[in-house]
Design a protein around this motif. Structure first.
Motif, PDB file in Angstrom:
ATOM      1  N   GLY A  37      41.909  65.656 124.639  1.00 26.36           N
ATOM      2  CA  GLY A  37      43.434  65.270 124.781  1.00 26.36           C
ATOM      3  C   GLY A  37      44.154  66.272 124.682  1.00 26.36           C
ATOM      4  N   PRO A  71      45.449  69.519 125.755  1.00 29.64           N
ATOM      5  CA  PRO A  71      45.385  70.481 126.898  1.00 29.64           C
ATOM      6  C   PRO A  71      44.812  71.825 126.506  1.00 29.64           C
ATOM      7  N   PHE A  77      60.180  74.160 127.386  1.00 34.55           N
ATOM      8  CA  PHE A  77      60.454  73.314 128.441  1.00 34.55           C
ATOM      9  C   PHE A  77      59.174  72.350 128.995  1.00 34.55           C
ATOM     10  N   ASP A  78      58.261  72.392 128.256  1.00 32.56           N
ATOM     11  CA  ASP A  78      56.942  71.697 128.399  1.00 32.56           C
ATOM     12  C   ASP A  78      56.935  70.320 127.923  1.00 32.56           C
ATOM     13  N   ALA A  79      56.955  69.272 128.716  1.00 28.25           N
ATOM     14  CA  ALA A  79      57.290  67.797 128.266  1.00 28.25           C
ATOM     15  C   ALA A  79      56.134  67.346 127.493  1.00 28.25           C
ATOM     16  N   ARG A  80      54.777  67.911 127.474  1.00 30.01           N
ATOM     17  CA  ARG A  80      53.819  67.448 126.747  1.00 30.01           C
ATOM     18  C   ARG A  80      54.154  67.628 125.269  1.00 30.01           C
ATOM     19  N   SER A 106      56.417  66.895 123.621  1.00 26.50           N
ATOM     20  CA  SER A 106      57.045  65.605 123.220  1.00 26.50           C
ATOM     21  C   SER A 106      56.229  64.538 122.717  1.00 26.50           C
ATOM     22  N   ALA A 107      54.761  64.640 122.922  1.00 24.40           N
ATOM     23  CA  ALA A 107      54.015  63.860 122.472  1.00 24.40           C
ATOM     24  C   ALA A 107      53.349  64.155 121.180  1.00 24.40           C
ATOM     25  N   PHE A 108      53.706  65.273 120.608  1.00 24.46           N
ATOM     26  CA  PHE A 108      53.368  65.546 119.363  1.00 24.46           C
ATOM     27  C   PHE A 108      54.371  65.402 118.396  1.00 24.46           C
ATOM     28  N   ASP A 109      53.928  65.390 117.094  1.00 20.44           N
ATOM     29  CA  ASP A 109      54.655  65.097 115.873  1.00 20.44           C
ATOM     30  C   ASP A 109      55.388  66.524 115.366  1.00 20.44           C
ATOM     31  N   MET A 122      55.152  59.928 134.947  1.00 16.42           N
ATOM     32  CA  MET A 122      56.323  60.550 135.043  1.00 16.42           C
ATOM     33  C   MET A 122      56.509  61.532 136.322  1.00 16.42           C
ATOM     34  N   ILE A 165      57.073  70.532 133.095  1.00 10.52           N
ATOM     35  CA  ILE A 165      55.614  70.290 133.229  1.00 10.52           C
ATOM     36  C   ILE A 165      55.399  68.705 132.944  1.00 10.52           C
ATOM     37  N   VAL A 198      53.452  65.124 132.185  1.00  8.34           N
ATOM     38  CA  VAL A 198      52.623  64.618 131.222  1.00  8.34           C
ATOM     39  C   VAL A 198      51.721  63.851 132.032  1.00  8.34           C
ATOM     40  N   GLY A 209      46.011  60.837 130.999  1.00  7.07           N
ATOM     41  CA  GLY A 209      45.052  60.956 130.033  1.00  7.07           C
ATOM     42  C   GLY A 209      45.617  61.624 128.668  1.00  7.07           C
ATOM     43  N   GLU A 210      46.457  62.462 128.621  1.00  8.51           N
ATOM     44  CA  GLU A 210      46.988  63.174 127.685  1.00  8.51           C
ATOM     45  C   GLU A 210      47.975  62.452 126.866  1.00  8.51           C
ATOM     46  N   VAL A 269      47.080  61.313 123.122  1.00  7.90           N
ATOM     47  CA  VAL A 269      47.405  62.368 121.605  1.00  7.90           C
ATOM     48  C   VAL A 269      48.889  61.901 121.181  1.00  7.90           C
ATOM     49  N   ALA A 270      49.592  61.108 121.934  1.00  4.30           N
ATOM     50  CA  ALA A 270      51.241  60.955 121.684  1.00  4.30           C
ATOM     51  C   ALA A 270      50.992  60.574 120.072  1.00  4.30           C
ATOM     52  N   ALA A 271      52.335  61.228 119.532  1.00  5.75           N
ATOM     53  CA  ALA A 271      52.891  61.008 117.998  1.00  5.75           C
ATOM     54  C   ALA A 271      51.863  61.460 117.035  1.00  5.75           C
TER      55      ALA A 271
END
Lengths: 142, 339
Positions: free
Chosen positions: A88, A90, A111-114, A116-119, B1, B8, B10, B13-14, B17-19
């Motif tokens: 999961g 990337p 500027f990579d929205a991914r 925002s999913a991390f803490d 989205m 870029i 999301v 499937g990714e 890993v949120a939060a």
């Protein structure tokens, strides 16, 4: 507790936007970077980028616009850890995620929205009200 | 989205890993635990050595102890960090070797020996009294007292305290280690210049009947007795090298007093409560009082040492701020050129 000021990681999307005046995010990157440089000068934070992301930056820009940015060197052990990162994550984010974890980095300019999913805290790339025409992009963070 | 120019997207499937914390998503750094285990073991062995064989005091024994610690602290780190460590160690060794060579030669370079001048400064500061004489008259007894233990123990921390700080900084933050070493090396450099220009007779020598000076009444010089009374001893091995050279007239400035200040001064910005700042700054004061009581130094030796520490911090704080400003200016100019 770290003795060093907190580090802000400038990821490849941010560096690309900052160093390319034609990039759609260039203005946002520039404004955010100049704010970060002010904080760096006041010794409130450190600026970093990975050796992978800095590899193709021309020397003139490395010594000029990116003068305050120190290099986070990517070692073999980081790449091996990235290859074993959780499903999961990337592939192209795995190495930065490893470095963020190992170096305990809490803020990222991107500027990579991914991200925002991390803490982690994302550096605001919102333009000041009196700045020129907006690109009409969604904000990644406040 | 939806995809928006410049952002870029999301993938669904990714989102799994949120939060999550990045540290939870990557393999544990097992070498970190190896290093922690080795350093803990080292600490236990060091304390055992301290108790059974004594506190390493001579320069080479201390260097060996430090070298072993650094190996423990850097096991498993990337090769680049090892290369930087090797370079740092070379500079560190050059610093100490230069210091010892200069210190060892300073008293043979023919500069006039300061015998009464520094003592007179002390008497001026203390309204005609010799602080060492006054302290020993008032407090020294043949039986070891608690303050003899405090003074002696404090004296001996000189041989480990700054080295421990260097080792810890080396292991935890190269940036802070470099900042500390700039200030420390400056202190040593200025001290060496002063050892050459102002060789100074310390109080014990100024009073001793073995020397011709005898400008103060006889003083006791039993620096070790409180330390030994606590069950400790010093470990000194003669390596028959330049690093064994001593210099009995290298009293001005007092590196004991300087080292006792440079460590708390370095960490002061990170200490928040004012009472805690005041507490840590008591240590150099206790050191100076101990040095004077033990007849190792004049008060002025310590005050000059503190002044050098203060000057070193003033200089390097400004230099580092100027460096940040230069880099920030280059960044602003570089960004402006991109527009």
């Amino acid at each position: 507790m770290s003795l060093d000021p907190p580090t802000v990681l400038l990821d490849r999307t941010f560096l690309a936007a900052l160093l390319d005046p034609e990039d759609v995010n260039h203005l946002r990157a520039r404004e955010a970077y100049l704010r970060l440089v002010d904080e760096y000068e006041a010794n409130r934070l450190l600026l970093a980028a990975t050796s992978d992301d800095l590899h193709h930056v021309p020397d003139a820009q490395r010594r000029g616009a990116l003068a305050p940015v120190f290099t986070l060197h990517v070692a073999g052990q980081h790449r091996r850890a990235a290859a074993k990162a959780a499903e999961g994550v990337p592939d192209d984010l795995a190495v930065p995620v490893v470095l963020v974890a190992r170096e305990r980095i809490r803020r990222i300019a991107t500027f990579d929205a991914r991200w925002s999913a991390f803490d982690v805290d994302l550096v605001s790339t919102e333009l000041p009200p009196d700045t020129g025409p907006d690109n009409g992009l969604d904000q990644l963070s406040n | 989205m939806s995809s928006t120019a410049g952002v870029i997207p999301v993938d669904e499937g990714e989102r799994a890993v949120a939060a999550l914390r990045p540290a939870a998503l990557v393999p544990v750094d097992t070498w970190r635990w190896v290093r922690i285990t080795l350093m803990t073991t080292y600490l236990a062995v060091y304390l055992w050595w301290l108790r059974t064989k004594g506190l390493p005091i001579d320069r080479i024994s201390v260097a060996i102890a430090l070298g072993i610690f650094l190996v423990c602290a850097f096991v498993g780190k990337p090769g680049r960090q090892w290369a930087i460590l090797v370079g740092d160690v070379v500079l560190y060794a050059v610093m100490w070797f230069s210091y010892e060579m200069t210190r060892g030669a300073a008293d043979h370079l023919g500069m006039p020996l300061q015998v009464e001048s520094v003592r007179n400064l002390d008497r001026w500061l203390f309204l005609g009294h010799d602080p060492t004489v006054a302290l020993q008259d008032r407090y020294w007894t043949p039986k070891v007292q608690w303050y003899d233990q405090v003074a002696s123990f404090t004296y001996y921390t000189h041989f480990v305290f700054p080295i421990i700080v260097m080792a810890v900084l080396w292991a935890t933050s190269h940036r802070q280690w470099a900042r500390f070493m700039k200030r420390f090396a400056t202190l040593l450099g200025v001290a060496c210049v002063m050892f050459v220009l102002l060789p100074t007779v310390p109080p014990w020598m100024a009073s001793s009947r073995k020397f011709p000076y005898r400008i103060v009444p006889p003083l006791e010089r039993q620096t070790y007795r409180g330390f030994y009374d606590l069950g400790f001893k010093g470990f000194v091995k003669s390596w028959q090298s330049a690093l064994d050279w001593g210099n009995t007239v290298a009293a001005m400035p007092s590196l004991h007093a300087s080292f006792a200040l440079i460590v708390p001064a370095f960490f002061l910005p990170w200490i928040r409560p004012r009472w805690a700042k005041a507490l840590v700054l008591c240590f150099p004061v206790v050191m100076l009082v101990s040095l004077v009581y033990l007849a190792e130094h004049w008060v002025v030796d310590g005050l000059v040492g503190w002044a050098i520490v203060g000057s070193s911090f003033w200089f390097w704080n400004r230099a580092e701020a100027r460096q940040r400003t230069r880099r920030a200016t280059r960044a602003r100019d570089g960004v402006a050129m991109l527009a």
